[in-house]
Scaffold this motif. Structure first.
Motif: not given
Length: 220
Positions: A52-54, A119-123, A145-147
């Protein structure tokens, strides 16, 4: 170019290793500072499947622009929910009236995306710490992982971005965002990543503009 062992790595050209400034902060935690490179940062950031990507930063810093360009089809952006609701609402109706519905729609879309296991990219605006907590718990549940991707731009640059898109925030809201994002950047710089985060990447405007793709795949 693989740069750490927790599932996130960058690919690109023209990135001298002696200037990578990637520092390990505890077991499996990494800070990657891509600022002040004049646009010579990586063209792609790749994370492990299911990570997951923030994406965080000030309003107007370019989060939505980056996600539309580099994470098409992978991102959950609150701006998309807002635009859908604006299109169906009377123009004279202030956004504040239906903002709770926009947020509900955004979090519902995020919930659906997380249920998929992909996998998800989150605003993330930076002010909602509970969202990062939610994502950290989900990452732990998945064993992934959270990035964080932190867009570090000046207030003037962010305000210019708001003017360019024809939509700003109040002085009170902007000050609140500045405090929240400032805390995130300072914490990342000192190596104190938010709980549950495996890595943080600091981007200035040039580094964000150079980034063309954010994706998920197994490391070679």
């Amino acid at each position: 170019m693989t740069i750490h062992q927790t599932g996130a790595y960058a690919t690109g050209t023209g990135i001298p290793s002696q200037r990578a400034r990637a520092r390990s902060r505890g077991r499996g935690r990494l800070l990657r500072d891509l600022r002040a490179r004049g646009g010579r940062g990586p063209r792609a950031l790749t994370f492990a499947p299911g990570d997951l990507v923030v994406v965080s930063g000030l309003p107007g810093s370019g989060k939505s622009t980056l996600m539309k360009r580099a994470a098409e089809g992978l991102g959950i952006d609150s701006q998309d929910a807002r635009e859908r609701w604006e299109a169906r609402m009377p123009r004279i109706l202030p956004y504040a009236v239906y903002r709770p519905l926009v947020r509900l729609a955004h979090y519902a879309a995020l919930h659906r995306a997380l249920r998929s296991g992909a996998g998800v990219v989150v605003h993330d605006c930076g002010t909602q710490a509970w969202v990062r907590g939610w994502l950290a718990r989900e990452a732990r549940r998945r064993g992934r992982g959270l990035h964080l991707l932190l867009l570090d731009v000046t207030p003037d640059t962010a305000k210019a971005g708001q003017r360019a898109r024809g939509r700003g925030v109040s002085a009170y809201a902007f000050a609140r965002h500045r405090r929240a994002v400032g805390r995130l950047v300072r914490a990342a710089e000192s190596g104190n990543l938010p709980h549950g985060c495996a890595s943080a990447t600091l981007l200035d405007r040039d580094a964000a503009d150079a980034l063309r793709a954010i994706g998920f795949r197994e490391a070679a």
